[in-house]
Structures are given as structure tokens and as C-alpha cells.
Design an enzyme around this catalytic site. Structure first.
Site, PDB file in Angstrom:
ATOM      1  CE1 TYR A   1      -4.783-134.667 -28.930  1.00 15.26           C
ATOM      2  CE2 TYR A   1      -5.395-132.880 -27.450  1.00 15.26           C
ATOM      3  CZ  TYR A   1      -4.955-134.172 -27.647  1.00 15.26           C
ATOM      4  OH  TYR A   1      -4.670-134.976 -26.575  1.00 15.26           O
TER       5      TYR A   1
ATOM      6  CB  CYS B   1     -16.017-126.592 -52.036  1.00 19.13           C
ATOM      7  SG  CYS B   1     -15.021-125.617 -53.117  1.00 19.13           S
TER       8      CYS B   1
ATOM      9  N   PRO C   1      -0.415-135.732 -19.619  1.00 23.47           N
ATOM     10  CG  PRO C   1       0.715-133.912 -18.665  1.00 23.47           C
ATOM     11  CD  PRO C   1       0.629-135.412 -18.637  1.00 23.47           C
ATOM     12  N   GLY C   2      -1.449-133.858 -22.464  1.00 19.58           N
ATOM     13  CA  GLY C   2      -1.076-133.473 -23.827  1.00 19.58           C
ATOM     14  C   GLY C   2      -1.473-132.035 -24.069  1.00 19.58           C
TER      15      GLY C   2
HETATM   16  N1  LLP Z   1      -3.824-140.313 -22.392  1.00 16.96           N
HETATM   17  C1  LLP Z   1      -4.720-140.965 -23.158  1.00 16.96           C
HETATM   18  C2  LLP Z   1      -4.876-142.402 -22.999  1.00 16.96           C
HETATM   19  C3  LLP Z   1      -5.493-140.263 -24.085  1.00 16.96           C
HETATM   20  O1  LLP Z   1      -6.374-140.907 -24.836  1.00 16.96           O
HETATM   21  C4  LLP Z   1      -5.326-138.852 -24.223  1.00 16.96           C
HETATM   22  C5  LLP Z   1      -6.094-138.091 -25.193  1.00 16.96           C
HETATM   23  C6  LLP Z   1      -4.365-138.221 -23.408  1.00 16.96           C
HETATM   24  C7  LLP Z   1      -3.644-138.977 -22.501  1.00 16.96           C
HETATM   25  C8  LLP Z   1      -4.102-136.750 -23.475  1.00 16.96           C
HETATM   26  O2  LLP Z   1      -5.214-136.000 -23.089  1.00 16.96           O
HETATM   27  P1  LLP Z   1      -5.103-134.423 -22.954  1.00 16.96           P
HETATM   28  O3  LLP Z   1      -4.221-134.125 -21.762  1.00 16.96           O
HETATM   29  O4  LLP Z   1      -4.496-133.900 -24.207  1.00 16.96           O
HETATM   30  O5  LLP Z   1      -6.486-133.960 -22.773  1.00 16.96           O
HETATM   31  N2  LLP Z   1      -8.467-134.407 -30.723  1.00 16.96           N
HETATM   32  C9  LLP Z   1      -9.212-133.989 -29.557  1.00 16.96           C
HETATM   33  C10 LLP Z   1      -8.628-134.521 -28.280  1.00 16.96           C
HETATM   34  C11 LLP Z   1      -8.485-136.029 -28.250  1.00 16.96           C
HETATM   35  C12 LLP Z   1      -7.890-136.566 -26.985  1.00 16.96           C
HETATM   36  C13 LLP Z   1      -7.650-138.007 -27.092  1.00 16.96           C
HETATM   37  N3  LLP Z   1      -6.960-138.611 -25.979  1.00 16.96           N
HETATM   38  C14 LLP Z   1      -9.310-132.458 -29.552  1.00 16.96           C
HETATM   39  O6  LLP Z   1      -8.812-131.822 -30.468  1.00 16.96           O
HETATM   40  O7  LLP Z   1      -9.931-131.895 -28.654  1.00 16.96           O
END
Ligand code: LLP
Length: 421
Positions: free
Chosen positions: A375, A346, A276-277
Site C-alpha cells: 500500500y 503545501c 494475504p497482501g
Molecule cells: N482480500 C480482500 C477482499 C481485501 O479487501 C483485502 C484488502 C485483502 C484481501 C488483503 O488484505 P491484507 O492481507 O493486505 O491486509 N490501504 C490500506 C489497506 C487496505 C486493505 C484493503 N483490502 C492500508 O494502507 O493500510
């Protein structure tokens, strides 16, 4: 739940008034709450209690070393997607055997960096990448532990730019080809196949896509075992969504997600990893900005901020909604009015919100973007030669700048002028 609450009419990060941080570091800035980071990590850790597991924080969400260290000290591993992230995790004190290496195209140099420094496993994304990991491992005289990321072809029902589990997406190998790919992996002497990896997308607000994917992974694990592979670890990716509005959206909780994992995969007796991120960092951070002008347009008023799309790109890039609140708590009953909330860059894309109801605001007032911890800072840029904004970490009544705002000289002096000019 987070630790950004009003007290006596002012927004606080834990026990520190936001206005105090603003006075010390200037605006705009990011601020993170230690208690919220730890709370979210623990929700996942507790959700998997009773099962051998490791929560590997997807550090792409917010990768400041102070955040990594906070989580690592609580027991987190890290999910990295580049040599830079790998080295950053190591610099923050995370041991190699708690770092998993994901990412669609790992270069030979990146693989070498991780194999030299120690790695828990590579999540292999393609057959050619598997061959390169094998070759680098043989060159170094080590064995690389791997899982193969399978693409289960399920609809994650999220924004197209962050869905990854459909067959048309660039991620993983088609699950239908898994037997063939695992057989090849087992034949390569530099690799040790330890498990399966899957990640279907980000900001998932329902459990059903996870259930479909994990059910397919369970079937695959049994099949691969019957084909002679010692499948003992399952990396289930990240992706559980967060509430971006305080009012009406309520994605499933980590405890429900954990129960689903146990239900769909528990019988296999595998060690579980999750990545989780967003759920750990998202609601643990704010971006604080100042209103520099209030401009009356023909049919609406604009709040022009000192923060811009280069500081928080999510609204421009994904049409993402962030709740925006005044740092001085509005008086009860005060009449709200709609504003377009914009940055000074701009282009019309530099718009954070349209017709957003806010209390009346004036130049000099502070506002905070909620749910900006994930993010946010990591996706910022110096577009328009705007310096990257500082990051601040709060812990109880203390706060520390964990990344300084660079000076203009530092930015400008990074350019080098060729001899012919
Ligand atoms: N593991 C992998 C292989 C991933 O590609 C990702 C996110 C995660 C874990 C973590 O996912 P999370 O738990 O954070 O949903 N920049 C975008 C989100 C991109 C996510 C990319 N991969 C935003 O701001 O919504």
C-alpha cells in the site's frame, strides 16, 4: 524478518547497498527484496501444508508485474479487484485459473474481461452483482464459478478505514441472509456455486476476530451443504497484520493463523484459499528518500524530504506509523534528537512523523521508510505534478528498475487541450 540490514555501517537491500541504488536511480524510490517476498509467501504456503490450498496474493498491496511474477513463479495465485489488476496479473503470466476476482462492485465489462480470459472464481459481493455475473456468463455461453462473500458481523479491531466485517460496512451479504442468497444463486443457470468467501479487514493484530468469523463460516458451510449446495472451497480473505515497529508489536504468525484455519475449518474437507497482501509485501519494501533541508522551527526541527504524501500516503490517510531509519548506520551511542519528518507538499497532512527520534541528519542524507512495500507505490499519485517514483527490485546482488520514473514531458503531454482553447 526482512532482508534490509546494516552491513559495515550502511543499509543494504539483500546484497545491494541502498546508496548504490540511490546513485543509479535518484531519490525518492521504492525498493523491494525478492528474498523477503518469497519468504513471506512461503510462510503462508507452509502454514497450510497438509490442506489443499492456494495462497492468492492480494495484488492491490503491490502490483508491479515483477513482484507478481516473482510470487507466481513460487506458486502463488492472485486476488484481483478490478479489470486492470486482472489484466496486469495475466500480463505477468498468471493463468486465469489461479486468479480470484474480489471487489465490491464489479462492472459487466470487468466480469466479461475475466470470463473471457479465464477465472478461478468470482467472490460475489451483492445480489445485484450476482445477477449481472449470471447475465454476462449466459451471454458468453460459459458458467461462472462463484463464492458469495458473507459479512459475519465481527469486529476486526483494526483502523476504521480498513475494517470490513461489521454489518455497517459495505462488504458482502449479511450472513443471516445467506440461505436465501445461495438458493437464488443455485437457481441461476450461468453460475456454479462452489464455496464461501469472507474477509473481515486488514492489519489484524489478533487471531480472535478471525476465529469468530471462521467459526461462523464453518457453521454456514454445514448449513448450506444441508440445503443441497456443494460447498467445496473456502476463501478466507487476507488481513493478517505485520509489525510496523521493530520493538513492541508482534502480530500472530502465519503458522498460528494456519493452525487456526485448520482448527476451525479443517473438518469440512474444503479447499482453502487465503488472500494475504500486506504480510507478503509490507516488510519486503522500503521507500528511500533524501533530506533536502533541515529547518529549525520555533520549538522543533524539521527534516524536509524529497518524498511526500503523494509517494507514501499511509501516514496522512490512516495515521500510520512507519519506522524511519538513516541509510548510514548511526554510530553506537550517538545521541538521537526529535524531528518532525515532512514532505514538501503545501499541506500540514504531508507529515510522515512528529517528534521522531533520529540521529542527527543533514541535507543530502538518505533515509528509509520501513514496511512500505504494501500500500505504498500502489497508492501514490502525481499530486503537485510530482512524478510517480521508481520501483526497484533486488535479488541477491542484482537490482533492476521495475518501473521507471516518468519524465515531466510524459506527464504533461497526457493532458489534451480542447479545440476551443
Ligand atoms: N482480500 C480482500 C477482499 C481485501 O479487501 C483485502 C484488502 C485483502 C484481501 C488483503 O488484505 P491484507 O492481507 O493486505 O491486509 N490501504 C490500506 C489497506 C487496505 C486493505 C484493503 N483490502 C492500508 O494502507 O493500510
Amino acid at each position: 524478518m526482512d532482508h534490509f540490514l546494516y552491513r559495515d555501517g550502511a543499509l543494504y537491500a539483500e546484497d545491494v547497498p541502498i546508496s548504490e541504488i540511490a546513485a543509479a536511480v535518484g531519490t525518492p524510490f521504492y525498493v523491494y527484496s525478492t528474498a523477503t517476498l518469497l519468504r513471506h509467501f512461503k510462510l503462508f504456503d507452509d502454514a497450510l501444508e497438509g490442506t489443499e490450498h492456494l495462497v492468492c496474493y492480494a495484488m492491490k498491496a503491490a502490483s508491479n508485474q515483477a513482484i507478481l511474477k516473482t510470487l507466481a513463479q513460487a506458486g502463488a495465485g492472485m486476488d484481483v479487484v478490478s479489470a486492470g489488476e486482472y489484466l496486469r496479473a495475466k500480463a505477468a503470466g498468471v493463468p486465469g485459473d489461479k486468479i480470484v476476482f474480489s471487489g465490491v462492485g464489479k462492472t459487466a465489462d470487468e466480469i466479461r474481461t475475466a470470463l473471457t480470459g479465464g477465472i478461478r472464481q468470482f467472490n460475489v459481493e451483492s445480489e445485484p452483482e450476482m445477477e449481472v455475473i449470471n447475465a454476462v456468463a449466459l451471454e458468453l455461453g460459459v458458467i461462472a464459478p462463484i463464492t458469495v462473500r458473507v459479512n459475519p458481523d465481527v469486529d476486526a479491531k483494526t483502523h476504521a478505514k480498513i475494517a470490513t466485517g461489521k454489518s455497517e460496512n459495505k462488504f458482502g451479504i449479511p450472513i443471516a441472509r445467506a440461505s436465501e442468497v445461495y438458493a437464488r444463486a443455485a437457481s441461476l443457470p450461468g453460475l456454479e456455486v462452489i464455496g464461501i468467501d469472507v474477509h473481515i479487514g486488514s492489519q489484524l493484530t489478533e487471531l480472535e476476530p478471525f476465529e469468530m468469523a471462521y467459526t461462523k463460516v464453518a457453521e454456514l458451510a454445514e448449513r448450506l451443504r444441508s440445503e443441497g449446495h456443494n460447498i467445496r472451497r473456502l476463501d478466507l480473505g487476507g488481513g493478517l497484520g505485520i509489525p510496523y515497529t521493530r520493538s513492541n508489536d508482534a502480530p500472530p504468525l502465519p503458522v498460528e493463523y494456519g493452525a487456526l484455519i485448520k482448527k476451525t475449518l479443517g473438518h469440512l474437507g474444503c479447499e482453502i484459499e487465503i488472500e494475504p497482501g500486506r504480510l507478503i509485501a509490507g516488510n519486503a519494501g522500503l521507500m528511500v528518500s533524501k533530506v533536502i533541508y533541515v529547518k529549525s522551527g520555533e520549538d522543533r526541527d524539521f527534516l524536509i524530504l524529497d518524498g511526500a504524501m503523494n509517494d507514501l500516503i499511509r501516514p496522512a490517510m490512516y495515521e500510520a506509523h512507519h519506522d524511519i531509519v538513516a541509510v548510514n548506520e548511526p554510530m553506537p551511542g550517538v545521541e538521537q534528537r526529535p524531528y518532525d519528518i515532512v514532505g514538501p507538499v503545501c499541506e500540514s497532512g504531508d507529515t510522515f512523523a512528529k517528534e521522531r527520534n533520529m540521529p542527527p541528519l543533514e541535507a543530502g542524507d538518505l533515509i528509509a521508510f520501513r514496511s512500505a512495500g504494501a500500500y505504498g507505490a500502489v497508492m501514490s499519485s502525481e499530486y503537485n505534478t510530482r512524478p510517480l517514483i521508481p520501483e526497484v527490485l533486488v535479488n541477491g546482488d542484482q537490482f533492476a528498475v521495475i518501473r521507471e520514473r516518468p519524465s515531466f514531458d510524459e506527464i504533461i503531454n497526457r493532458d489534451t487541450i480542447p479545440s476551443w482553447l
